[in-house]
Design a protein around this motif. Structure first.
Motif, PDB file in Angstrom:
ATOM      1  N   ASN A 199      50.938  44.259  13.610  1.00 27.28           N
ATOM      2  CA  ASN A 199      51.287  43.962  12.225  1.00 27.28           C
ATOM      3  C   ASN A 199      52.166  45.071  11.670  1.00 27.28           C
ATOM      4  O   ASN A 199      51.949  46.260  11.958  1.00 27.28           O
ATOM      5  CB  ASN A 199      50.030  43.864  11.347  1.00 27.28           C
ATOM      6  CG  ASN A 199      49.158  42.688  11.722  1.00 27.28           C
ATOM      7  OD1 ASN A 199      49.664  41.587  11.953  1.00 27.28           O
ATOM      8  ND2 ASN A 199      47.847  42.930  11.772  1.00 27.28           N
ATOM      9  N   SER A 202      51.009  38.531   8.448  1.00 25.45           N
ATOM     10  CA  SER A 202      50.122  39.434   9.178  1.00 25.45           C
ATOM     11  C   SER A 202      48.692  38.929   9.064  1.00 25.45           C
ATOM     12  O   SER A 202      48.394  38.051   8.264  1.00 25.45           O
ATOM     13  CB  SER A 202      50.220  40.852   8.623  1.00 25.45           C
ATOM     14  OG  SER A 202      49.929  40.870   7.248  1.00 25.45           O
ATOM     15  N   PHE A 222      53.950  50.063  13.580  1.00 21.73           N
ATOM     16  CA  PHE A 222      53.082  48.897  13.366  1.00 21.73           C
ATOM     17  C   PHE A 222      51.681  49.243  13.835  1.00 21.73           C
ATOM     18  O   PHE A 222      51.477  50.248  14.522  1.00 21.73           O
ATOM     19  CB  PHE A 222      53.623  47.667  14.098  1.00 21.73           C
ATOM     20  CG  PHE A 222      54.103  47.956  15.504  1.00 21.73           C
ATOM     21  CD1 PHE A 222      53.203  48.046  16.558  1.00 21.73           C
ATOM     22  CD2 PHE A 222      55.454  48.159  15.767  1.00 21.73           C
ATOM     23  CE1 PHE A 222      53.627  48.314  17.836  1.00 21.73           C
ATOM     24  CE2 PHE A 222      55.887  48.444  17.057  1.00 21.73           C
ATOM     25  CZ  PHE A 222      54.986  48.512  18.096  1.00 21.73           C
ATOM     26  N   ASN A 233      44.751  35.130   8.670  1.00 18.20           N
ATOM     27  CA  ASN A 233      46.191  35.195   8.457  1.00 18.20           C
ATOM     28  C   ASN A 233      46.494  35.246   6.971  1.00 18.20           C
ATOM     29  O   ASN A 233      45.905  34.527   6.154  1.00 18.20           O
ATOM     30  CB  ASN A 233      46.872  33.979   9.072  1.00 18.20           C
ATOM     31  CG  ASN A 233      46.801  34.022  10.595  1.00 18.20           C
ATOM     32  OD1 ASN A 233      46.808  35.100  11.193  1.00 18.20           O
ATOM     33  ND2 ASN A 233      46.689  32.857  11.223  1.00 18.20           N
ATOM     34  N   ASN A 287      47.776  45.990   6.878  1.00 15.23           N
ATOM     35  CA  ASN A 287      47.690  46.644   8.189  1.00 15.23           C
ATOM     36  C   ASN A 287      46.277  47.108   8.463  1.00 15.23           C
ATOM     37  O   ASN A 287      45.464  47.313   7.552  1.00 15.23           O
ATOM     38  CB  ASN A 287      48.703  47.793   8.296  1.00 15.23           C
ATOM     39  CG  ASN A 287      48.219  49.069   7.653  1.00 15.23           C
ATOM     40  OD1 ASN A 287      47.409  49.793   8.222  1.00 15.23           O
ATOM     41  ND2 ASN A 287      48.714  49.364   6.454  1.00 15.23           N
TER      42      ASN A 287
END
Length: 648
Positions: free
Chosen positions: A555, A476, A550, A482, A561
């Motif tokens: 994500n 994610s 999500f 990243n 998140n």
């Protein structure tokens, strides 16, 4: 001279009286036989003088007698002959003669003088016609010396007639004595009758009249339809249904007047609807108990479907026992009068539970209050939770020790979480599950999530989810770029809810909040605890890996998140809502924990299907520094929806 004249007068008068009494021939005192209206000649049996001699003797009478205008005349009438005799009086005749004296001055009739008869002389008329019945012809009897029509047993009628009550009757034709005396022919109304010599014969009806009842008389002015009392089969039902299933014909009788048929009775017609479960063909279509599902929703009225017609409920396919009650639409959606259309169903979870929590308790705390069975008979096949169970992250039944950890430590039914205002979105409770202890600082058996609890139950993430993501937990991105994903699914709790979807539901939603003690200290590292909501449904548009919860960047809900808003700001983690909501949870300790706002996930589903919703929390790459999720507000919707998660 005068004495002689008187004697003559007396003698003639006597002769007239005798004649009137016995109607015999008259012999004058002079011994002559007289014939009415003429002078007779010859002598009677006593040698009486002839009329001419009498006349001669009369000529010798004293002239005083002649001059006095007196003459003597004798008249005789015989009943057996049309002859009479008139004689001059003689003083030598016997007493059997009758003399009649007539004085020319007093007698208004004609006189006979010297044996001559005048045409105007008096007569006595014809004698009696009969004395007794035998004196009359056949068919006549004697009454008052006259023959009148009639008969007696001794004096019958003529040929061809019969004596009936003293009358001669032609019994061959007479309607009062047809074939025999006293056999009276009744004369029917408006119908001819005759005698055939033996009996009465009923003839044709008068013009314009009809005999419809078979009895004498033509009583009807309407043409006959049938014979009174006759019956015939009848069937007023649809063509082709008589003799099929329960349908049978009846009978109808001709009315008393023969002018028409009465009502059909004793028939059985098709029922508008099949009688449920009786094994009979009630609608007479050749198939027993073939109840038609008119609206195509899978239920018939035999299955408690309360609406099959759009005029009754607008959209009948959405109204049946499998539907959920959509409050406020004015329709009994689930065909259950016990459920209110005005207010929502009452809560089925009211109190906090710490220890011994069941999967059913979790479902109820999420407001899934209706339960059913997989093989429920159609009439009672409602929507609801078919099963609720705790599983490991990979979907296996937990061992006893792990199940005990789930029920006594990792799950709880809560009325609040902490003291920062985190509470249920719907009704009085919410479900909670954690990779550690599902407690806040005020709950029994609380353990600080920042240190966490290591229950030692290590498993793998759901296989279907890994397979859809290349065999690994997906990476994610965060504000730091990243981030690695980590591995494993340790101290997991997987709540599986198998649910029959309402027939009128096109989507559903539920609420959740995610908290983690990993945030933000361990963000964007391999210690990336996960929460997954995997949906197994035939609905189109679902994510390939099945995860329906999500963030806005797609994500998964993890430490990385983008919905973390309750925290202490640090670097790029701005924490716009601050850390107030973490108060009393233990997540605020050390200013390292964080949480989301209430989020709502929506997803499409297929009406009436059986769906499976797996809600799973687990530690990644370790067993400490715990994360948790709060669950609440499960709700069906009649509106379609895409898959998505949005903050409330």
């Amino acid at each position: 001279m005068n004495n002689r004249t008187s004697w003559i007068e007396i003698a003639l008068a006597s002769a007239v009286l005798v004649t009137a009494c016995d109607n015999s021939d008259v012999t004058t005192p002079f011994g002559d036989s007289a014939t009415e209206g003429s002078s007779a000649s010859g002598t009677d049996s006593n040698g009486s003088q002839s009329a001419s001699e009498t006349a001669d003797s009369a000529d010798t009478i004293d002239s005083d007698t002649a001059s006095s205008g007196v003459s003597a005349t004798a008249t005789v009438t015989d009943s057996s002959a049309d002859t009479s005799s008139t004689s001059s009086a003689s003083d030598s005749e016997s007493d059997s003669d009758t003399a009649t004296a007539s004085d020319s001055e007093t007698d208004s009739g004609s006189t006979t003088t010297g044996g001559e008869s005048d045409s105007d002389s008096d007569t006595t008329g014809p004698g009696p016609e009969c004395i007794e019945d035998m004196d009359c012809e056949a068919g006549s009897i004697c009454e008052a010396n006259e023959c009148v029509p009639g008969c007696t047993g001794e004096h019958p009628c003529g040929d061809g007639f019969e004596c009936c009550e003293g009358e001669c009757i032609d019994i061959l034709t007479d309607l009062d004595h047809c074939g025999a005396c006293g056999n009276v022919c009744d004369v029917p109304d408006k119908q001819a009758v005759s005698c055939d010599g033996k009996s009465c014969v009923i003839g044709e009806c008068d013009d314009g009249f009809f005999d419809c009842d078979g009895a004498p008389g033509c009583e009807s002015e309407i043409e006959c339809t049938c014979m009174p009392g006759d019956s015939q089969p009848c069937y007023p039902g649809p063509a082709g249904t008589e003799g099929v299933g329960i349908c049978t014909g009846g009978t109808q009788q001709c009315n008393a007047f023969g002018t028409g048929w009465g009502a059909c009775v004793g028939f059985v017609l098709p029922e508008a609807l099949e009688v449920c479960g009786n094994g009979l063909d009630d609608d007479c279509n050749g198939a027993p108990d073939d109840v038609v599902d008119v609206d195509g929703d899978g239920w018939t009225y035999c299955d408690n479907d309360c609406c099959e017609d759009e005029f009754e409920c607008g959209d009948p396919a959405l109204v049946n026992p499998g539907a959920f009650e959509f409050v406020g639409n004015g329709v009994d959606d689930d065909c259950d009068p016990a459920t209110s259309d005005a207010v929502a169903a009452p809560s089925c979870s009211a109190a906090a539970i710490f220890g011994g929590v069941t999967a059913e308790d979790m479902a109820e705390a999420m407001d899934l209050c209706q339960f059913t069975t997989l093989a429920e008979p159609l009439p009672t096949r409602k929507w609801g939770v078919i099963s609720a169970e705790f599983l490991t992250a990979e979907g296996n039944a937990p061992v006893a020790g792990h199940l005990a950890t789930m029920m006594d430590s990792s799950t709880a039914i809560m009325t609040d979480y902490g003291t920062g205002g985190v509470g249920p979105t719907t009704n009085g409770t919410m479900a909670g599950m954690s990779s550690g202890w599902m407690r806040d600082q005020n709950d029994p058996d609380y353990v600080n999530p920042n240190g966490g609890a290591n229950f030692g139950h290590n498993h793998s993430p759901p296989a279907s989810y890994l397979a859809a993501n290349g065999g690994n937990l997906p990476a994610s991105a965060s504000c730091n770029g990243n981030c690695p994903a980590g591995s494993g699914a340790n101290d997991s709790v997987r709540l599986r809810l198998t649910i029959r979807v309402p027939t009128n539901a096109l989507s559903f939603s539920y609420d959740f909040r995610f908290f983690s003690s990993e945030y933000w200290t361990w963000a964007c590292t391999q210690y990336n605890d996960f929460y997954l909501a995997l949906l197994d449904s035939a609905a189109p548009g679902l994510p390939a890996d099945g995860n329906i919860s999500f963030d806005t960047n797609n994500n998964p809900v993890s430490v990385n998140n983008g919905f973390f808003e309750h925290c202490v700001a640090n670097g790029c983690y701005t924490c716009p809502d601050g850390a107030g909501a973490l108060a009393g949870t233990g997540m605020q300790l050390g200013n390292t924990g964080g949480g989301t706002v209430w989020l709502t996930t929506t997803s499409p589903i297929v009406p009436g299907e059986v769906m499976t919703l797996d809600l799973t929390i687990f530690d990644v790459s370790d067993n400490i520094l715990d994360s948790l999720v709060l669950l609440d507000g499960f709700e069906w919707s009649i509106d379609p929806s895409d898959v998505g998660t949005e903050p409330q």
